[in-house]
Design a protein around this motif. Structure first.
Motif, short mmCIF file in Angstrom:
data_model
loop_
_atom_site.label_atom_id
_atom_site.label_comp_id
_atom_site.label_asym_id
_atom_site.label_seq_id
_atom_site.Cartn_x
_atom_site.Cartn_y
_atom_site.Cartn_z
N ALA A 61 41.29 41.81 35.93
CA ALA A 61 42.46 41.71 36.85
C ALA A 61 43.70 42.64 36.33
O ALA A 61 43.61 42.69 35.01
N ASP A 62 44.32 43.30 37.12
CA ASP A 62 45.19 44.25 36.53
C ASP A 62 46.41 43.41 35.97
O ASP A 62 47.18 42.64 36.91
N LEU A 63 46.71 43.57 35.04
CA LEU A 63 47.82 42.77 34.23
C LEU A 63 49.28 43.29 34.84
O LEU A 63 50.02 42.38 34.71
N PHE A 64 49.34 44.46 35.34
CA PHE A 64 50.71 44.86 35.93
C PHE A 64 51.23 43.97 36.86
O PHE A 64 52.08 43.36 36.89
N PHE A 85 51.05 36.47 46.77
CA PHE A 85 50.59 37.74 47.36
C PHE A 85 50.07 38.98 46.26
O PHE A 85 49.11 39.53 46.49
N LEU A 86 51.23 39.03 45.41
CA LEU A 86 50.85 40.16 44.41
C LEU A 86 49.45 40.13 43.52
O LEU A 86 48.96 40.98 43.34
N ILE A 87 48.78 38.76 43.57
CA ILE A 87 47.62 38.71 42.91
C ILE A 87 46.47 39.15 43.66
O ILE A 87 45.29 39.77 43.07
N LYS A 88 46.59 39.56 44.93
CA LYS A 88 45.62 40.42 45.77
C LYS A 88 45.41 41.95 45.21
O LYS A 88 44.37 42.34 45.41
N PHE A 89 46.31 42.36 44.48
CA PHE A 89 46.33 43.72 44.09
C PHE A 89 45.92 43.56 42.56
O PHE A 89 45.27 44.76 41.96
N ALA A 90 45.73 42.38 42.04
CA ALA A 90 45.36 42.30 40.62
C ALA A 90 44.04 41.95 40.45
O ALA A 90 43.19 42.60 39.65
#
Length: 321
Positions: free
Chosen positions: A45-48, A233-238
């Motif tokens: 998962a992308d930590l940013f 919502f942001l987790i979809k990019f992670a």
């Protein structure tokens, strides 16, 4: 006395066991390849975006603490923001142990350190929950309108009858009114004490009607839930493969996740499985959906554990005078 202790222990143990049972079933039913894919999706998962999501979660908690000040002000109490915030975070931590115990701890904390009567503080928290329920129902309505076809399909597959739920609420509301009527007329000493305690809670609840900063309260309410949605919502990019999830699907998964949290201690076990199951209805890979749920739940739970734990330690130190 022993019976009360047993009941108290069961309230803690049973939800935890349910969560562990669901995790075990999920692992048992999946193949080794699926388990490896789930693991890979979580650890890569992308930590940013995870940290951005955590910032949104933290902002919502801080806003909730600030919003509480508006409800306590009409009762004649001016709570310090740091005490309000630590009480809120202590409550979130308590909910991981015993569901819904956080509201009691939160009211007890300010009763101890801010000298606010427990029943009045608890009444304001109930008013908060009513406002939050309205927001959840608003999001549910938007999700239902935008995803009517899929929601009806789920209801049909699982034979869910929404009218039975409405009927149950009407019956519970009627029984509640009957109970209040009996409570009002009774002269039994213990019931009189309960009635007086209830009056204090009611007074706290009524503060929402007499507060001066109504628009600020409404703004913070929308901000809190906006941050909840954004953190989700942001987790979809992670999570790898989750970027294809659209906003309508996010709304449905968010609502299901909100209800799943109330089933066990902080949603352990239930939350990621529920998110995975909902997203699977849209054709999203099961492992991707569950990884999405695990990253959301895991990151926010870690935030509550750290800040909630620090709050419980620091609150008596900050208020030692």
């Amino acid at each position: 006395m022993k019976k009360k202790k047993v009941i108290k222990c069961l309230k803690i143990i049973l939800p935890l066991l349910l969560g562990v049972f669901l995790i075990t079933i999920s692992i048992y039913r999946s193949t080794e390849e699926e388990r490896n894919q789930l693991y890979e999706n979580i650890i890569h998962a992308d930590l940013f975006y995870v940290f951005l999501s955590l910032f949104c979660g933290f902002s919502s908690h801080l806003s909730r603490a600030y919003r509480w000040k508006f409800l306590l002000a009409p009762l004649g109490y001016k709570i310090k923001l740091h005490n309000s915030f630590m009480a809120v975070m202590s409550g979130y931590l308590a909910n991981l142990g015993i569901p819904r115990s956080g509201e009691v701890l939160r009211a007890a904390s300010v009763a101890n350190y801010e000298k606010i009567p427990f029943e009045k503080a608890f009444g304001t928290i109930i008013s908060e929950r009513v406002a939050d329920l309205i927001m959840l129902l608003l999001i549910l309505s938007i999700a239902f309108i935008s995803q009517t076809e899929y929601i009806l399909m789920v209801m049909d597959n699982y034979q869910i009858n929404p009218f039975m739920g409405v009927l149950a609420l009407i019956i519970l509301f009627s029984l509640g009114l009957l109970f209040l009527r009996l409570l009002k007329k009774s002269t039994i000493p213990i019931i009189v004490k309960v009635r007086d305690f209830g009056k204090g809670i009611l007074e706290g609840m009524k503060s929402i009607l007499s507060m001066k900063n109504k628009f600020a309260f409404i703004f913070h309410t929308f901000f809190i839930w906006g941050m909840y949605l954004l953190m989700f919502f942001l987790i979809k990019f992670a999570v790898p493969g989750a970027s294809i999830i659209d906003m309508g699907q996010i709304l449905v998964a968010f609502v299901v996740g909100s209800f799943a949290i109330s089933v066990t201690n902080g949603g352990i076990g239930v939350y990621p499985i529920a998110i995975g199951a909902v997203l699977a209805l849209y054709g999203i890979n099961q492992q991707t959906g569950e990884a999405f749920g695990w990253v959301v739940w895991g990151s926010q739970t870690l935030l509550n554990l750290i800040i909630g734990g620090l709050s419980i330690i620091l609150m008596p130190l900050v208020n030692k005078k």
